[in-house]
Write an enzyme that holds these catalytic residues in place. Structure first.
Site, PDB file in Angstrom:
ATOM      1  N   ASN B 100      -0.758   6.380  -0.338  1.00 57.49           N
ATOM      2  CA  ASN B 100      -1.019   5.292   0.604  1.00 57.49           C
ATOM      3  C   ASN B 100      -1.445   4.066  -0.161  1.00 57.49           C
ATOM      4  O   ASN B 100      -2.603   3.777  -0.313  1.00 57.49           O
ATOM      5  CB  ASN B 100      -2.092   5.687   1.614  1.00 57.49           C
ATOM      6  N   CYS B 101      -0.449   3.349  -0.653  1.00 54.43           N
ATOM      7  CA  CYS B 101      -0.747   2.289  -1.600  1.00 54.43           C
ATOM      8  C   CYS B 101      -0.659   0.938  -0.921  1.00 54.43           C
ATOM      9  O   CYS B 101       0.284   0.642  -0.209  1.00 54.43           O
ATOM     10  CB  CYS B 101       0.243   2.347  -2.731  1.00 54.43           C
TER      11      CYS B 101
END
Lengths: 119, 102
Positions: B100-101
Site C-alpha cells: 500500500n504505497c
C-alpha cells in the site's frame, strides 16, 4: 473529521488468513492517515503474544507486522479484559502496550465507531 | 545483472548486494550517495524488524527515529528518491514491492 474505523480481531494469528487480512487493512488505513483502532477479543489475543516464531509454518511472523502499528500512526489498541484473564495472560506478555476493556467499555467503543470490521 | 520483474523489483530477494543496489539505482537514473545508502540500510533494517515494505508514512517516521528529525521528512526522501520514495527506495534496497504505497 476522519471517520473512526474499528477493526475487531477474534482469531488466532496462524491457521487461517483472517488475522493477516485484518492487519493488512489496518496498515493500509494507517498509511492513508485514517483514524484506526484495533480490538482483540477471545482467541484474537494470541495475535499479540511477544516472540512469535512462524518459521516452521513458512508464514510471515504476525507479531512483527503488529509491531509496526505505531509507525503507521495506530496507537489505540484494546483487548478484552475477560479474555486476557481467561487465558491467564498479563499485559506485559504482549508485544504492544494495550488498554484492557470491560464488556461495558467494549460496547461503548463499538458504539463510537463509524465503521466496524470483524475478523 | 540480477533478475527483476517488469517493474524492476528483484525476483529473488537473496540476489541483493551493494553492487546489485547500485545497478538497480542506475536503472532508475540514480547515483547512490552516502545519504542514499543510509536510507537503503534503514529500509533493510525495517524489513528485518517488521517483515513489511513500508508505505510513505511509516518510512518517514522510521527515518526520523533513526537518522534524526531533519531527515525524517518527505521532502528529504523525495530529493533522494524522486517520485515515489517508499517504492523506489524499497526497490533499490531489495525489498518486495510495498502493498500500500503512497
Amino acid at each position: 473529521m476522519n471517520k473512526k474505523l474499528l477493526i475487531i480481531c477474534r482469531k488466532p494469528p496462524y491457521g487461517n488468513s483472517l488475522a493477516r487480512e485484518a492487519i493488512d487493512i489496518a496498515l493500509a488505513a494507517g498509511a492513508f492517515e485514517q483514524d484506526v483502532s484495533l480490538l482483540f477479543c477471545g482467541d484474537g489475543l494470541w495475535q499479540l503474544m511477544a516472540e512469535q516464531d512462524s518459521q516452521e509454518l513458512a508464514l510471515k511472523n504476525h507479531g512483527k507486522a503488529l509491531a509496526a502499528l505505531p509507525l503507521y500512526g495506530i496507537d489505540d489498541i484494546y483487548v478484552q479484559a475477560d479474555a486476557l484473564a481467561e487465558r491467564q495472560l498479563s499485559q506485559n506478555e504482549l508485544l504492544l502496550p494495550v488498554k484492557a476493556l470491560s464488556p461495558a467499555e467494549i460496547t461503548a467503543l463499538i458504539d463510537s465507531a463509524d465503521t466496524v470490521l470483524n475478523f | 545483472m540480477a533478475a527483476v520483474d517488469k517493474e524492476g523489483f528483484l525476483v529473488d530477494l537473496h540476489d541483493w548486494n551493494e553492487g546489485v543496489a547500485s545497478e538497480l539505482a542506475a536503472a532508475e537514473g540514480i547515483t547512490l550517495s552516502e545519504e542514499h545508502w543510509q536510507v537503503i540500510q534503514l529500509l533493510r533494517q525495517f524489513y528485518q524488524e517488521f517483515q513489511l515494505s513500508p508505505a510513505m508514512r511509516p518510512l518517514v517516521k522510521y527515518v526520523g527515529l533513526h537518522l534524526g528529525a531533519d531527515k525524517g521528512k518527505s521532502m528529504y526522501l523525495l530529493k533522494l528518491f524522486p517520485g515515489s520514495p517508499a517504492k523506489l527506495a524499497s526497490k533499490i534496497a531489495g525489498l518486495p514491492k510495498p502493498d500500500n504505497c503512497l
